[in-house]
Motif scaffolding. Structure first.
Motif, PDB file in Angstrom:
ATOM      1  N   PHE A  98       0.218  29.706   3.641  1.00 39.04           N
ATOM      2  CA  PHE A  98      -0.314  28.233   4.034  1.00 39.04           C
ATOM      3  C   PHE A  98      -0.523  27.837   3.085  1.00 39.04           C
ATOM      4  O   PHE A  98      -0.473  25.792   3.840  1.00 39.04           O
ATOM      5  CB  PHE A  98       0.142  27.556   5.598  1.00 39.04           C
ATOM      6  CG  PHE A  98       1.373  29.027   6.350  1.00 39.04           C
ATOM      7  CD1 PHE A  98       2.625  28.414   6.428  1.00 39.04           C
ATOM      8  CD2 PHE A  98       0.228  29.989   7.009  1.00 39.04           C
ATOM      9  CE1 PHE A  98       2.891  29.469   6.881  1.00 39.04           C
ATOM     10  CE2 PHE A  98       1.151  30.787   7.876  1.00 39.04           C
ATOM     11  CZ  PHE A  98       2.856  30.785   7.806  1.00 39.04           C
ATOM     12  N   GLN A  99      -1.320  27.860   1.943  1.00 42.22           N
ATOM     13  CA  GLN A  99      -1.655  26.603   1.635  1.00 42.22           C
ATOM     14  C   GLN A  99      -1.631  25.617   1.576  1.00 42.22           C
ATOM     15  O   GLN A  99      -1.940  24.012   1.096  1.00 42.22           O
ATOM     16  CB  GLN A  99      -2.787  27.728   0.441  1.00 42.22           C
ATOM     17  CG  GLN A  99      -4.356  28.446   0.672  1.00 42.22           C
ATOM     18  CD  GLN A  99      -5.507  28.948   0.465  1.00 42.22           C
ATOM     19  OE1 GLN A  99      -4.717  28.843  -0.983  1.00 42.22           O
ATOM     20  NE2 GLN A  99      -5.642  29.565   0.209  1.00 42.22           N
ATOM     21  N   ASP A 100      -0.581  25.438   0.211  1.00 38.48           N
ATOM     22  CA  ASP A 100       0.439  24.840  -0.538  1.00 38.48           C
ATOM     23  C   ASP A 100       0.721  23.192   0.754  1.00 38.48           C
ATOM     24  O   ASP A 100       0.876  22.090   0.868  1.00 38.48           O
ATOM     25  CB  ASP A 100       2.026  25.536  -1.125  1.00 38.48           C
ATOM     26  CG  ASP A 100       0.964  25.895  -2.461  1.00 38.48           C
ATOM     27  OD1 ASP A 100      -0.140  25.700  -2.732  1.00 38.48           O
ATOM     28  OD2 ASP A 100       2.129  26.459  -3.177  1.00 38.48           O
ATOM     29  N   GLN A 101       1.271  24.074   1.860  1.00 39.31           N
ATOM     30  CA  GLN A 101       1.958  23.255   2.989  1.00 39.31           C
ATOM     31  C   GLN A 101       0.551  22.170   3.329  1.00 39.31           C
ATOM     32  O   GLN A 101       0.740  21.019   4.015  1.00 39.31           O
ATOM     33  CB  GLN A 101       2.336  24.405   4.258  1.00 39.31           C
ATOM     34  CG  GLN A 101       3.131  23.454   4.734  1.00 39.31           C
ATOM     35  CD  GLN A 101       4.073  22.575   4.555  1.00 39.31           C
ATOM     36  OE1 GLN A 101       4.867  23.487   4.241  1.00 39.31           O
ATOM     37  NE2 GLN A 101       4.128  21.495   4.473  1.00 39.31           N
ATOM     38  N   PHE A 102      -1.037  23.141   3.846  1.00 33.43           N
ATOM     39  CA  PHE A 102      -1.487  22.468   4.575  1.00 33.43           C
ATOM     40  C   PHE A 102      -2.302  21.193   3.142  1.00 33.43           C
ATOM     41  O   PHE A 102      -2.497  20.169   3.462  1.00 33.43           O
ATOM     42  CB  PHE A 102      -2.752  23.356   4.339  1.00 33.43           C
ATOM     43  CG  PHE A 102      -2.827  24.085   5.230  1.00 33.43           C
ATOM     44  CD1 PHE A 102      -1.561  24.789   6.385  1.00 33.43           C
ATOM     45  CD2 PHE A 102      -4.050  24.447   6.630  1.00 33.43           C
ATOM     46  CE1 PHE A 102      -1.620  25.284   7.572  1.00 33.43           C
ATOM     47  CE2 PHE A 102      -4.293  25.871   7.589  1.00 33.43           C
ATOM     48  CZ  PHE A 102      -3.157  25.983   8.269  1.00 33.43           C
ATOM     49  N   LEU A 103      -2.196  22.282   1.706  1.00 29.21           N
ATOM     50  CA  LEU A 103      -2.600  20.729   1.033  1.00 29.21           C
ATOM     51  C   LEU A 103      -1.576  19.654   1.035  1.00 29.21           C
ATOM     52  O   LEU A 103      -1.486  18.484   1.021  1.00 29.21           O
ATOM     53  CB  LEU A 103      -2.301  21.185  -0.609  1.00 29.21           C
ATOM     54  CG  LEU A 103      -2.965  20.342  -1.543  1.00 29.21           C
ATOM     55  CD1 LEU A 103      -4.523  20.396  -1.181  1.00 29.21           C
ATOM     56  CD2 LEU A 103      -3.179  21.720  -2.524  1.00 29.21           C
ATOM     57  N   SER A 104      -0.193  19.787   1.272  1.00 29.09           N
ATOM     58  CA  SER A 104       0.826  18.341   0.942  1.00 29.09           C
ATOM     59  C   SER A 104       0.487  17.969   2.099  1.00 29.09           C
ATOM     60  O   SER A 104       0.128  16.506   2.740  1.00 29.09           O
ATOM     61  CB  SER A 104       2.090  19.421   1.055  1.00 29.09           C
ATOM     62  OG  SER A 104       2.812  18.112   1.417  1.00 29.09           O
TER      63      SER A 104
END
Length: 114
Positions: free
Chosen positions: A14-20
């Motif tokens: 979920f790193q990309d989601q967290f970053l977004s």
């Protein structure tokens, strides 16, 4: 100790989601992110404290500070009876008869002069 730094973690996908989310809403709390993971990604495999630790480390890694926003409140003009209402939304986790936890959403209305 070196193994701990390279091991896979359950929240890594979920790193990309967290970053977004954190770039768009820097004031998001770990608790809100935990709720969003459950509501938007249907992910419930970790506890809130795990999310809190992950988000803290994530903010440090990507230099995303936690901003604080304050709501401004002010008195509003009093209207005639039945013309004004306050609304509050909330949620609570309750145990079912099957001994499972579910989230229940609530809403409360208060009429002026009622």
């Amino acid at each position: 100790m070196e193994n701990l730094k390279i091991r896979k973690r359950k929240l890594d996908p979920f790193q990309d989601q967290f970053l977004s989310w954190l770039k768009e809403h820097q004031d998001l709390s770990a608790s809100q992110i935990s709720d969003w993971l459950e509501e938007r990604c249907f992910f419930t495999e970790v506890g809130e404290s795990t999310v809190r630790t992950y988000v803290r480390e994530f903010r440090e890694k990507y230099h995303i500070p936690k901003t604080v926003t304050f709501r401004s409140y002010e008195a509003v003009e009093e209207l005639p009876k039945g013309k004004q209402m306050q609304v509050d939304f909330g949620e609570i986790k309750i145990k079912t008869f099957e001994d499972k936890w579910i989230k229940v959403y609530v809403i409360a209305f208060v009429l002026s002069h009622s």
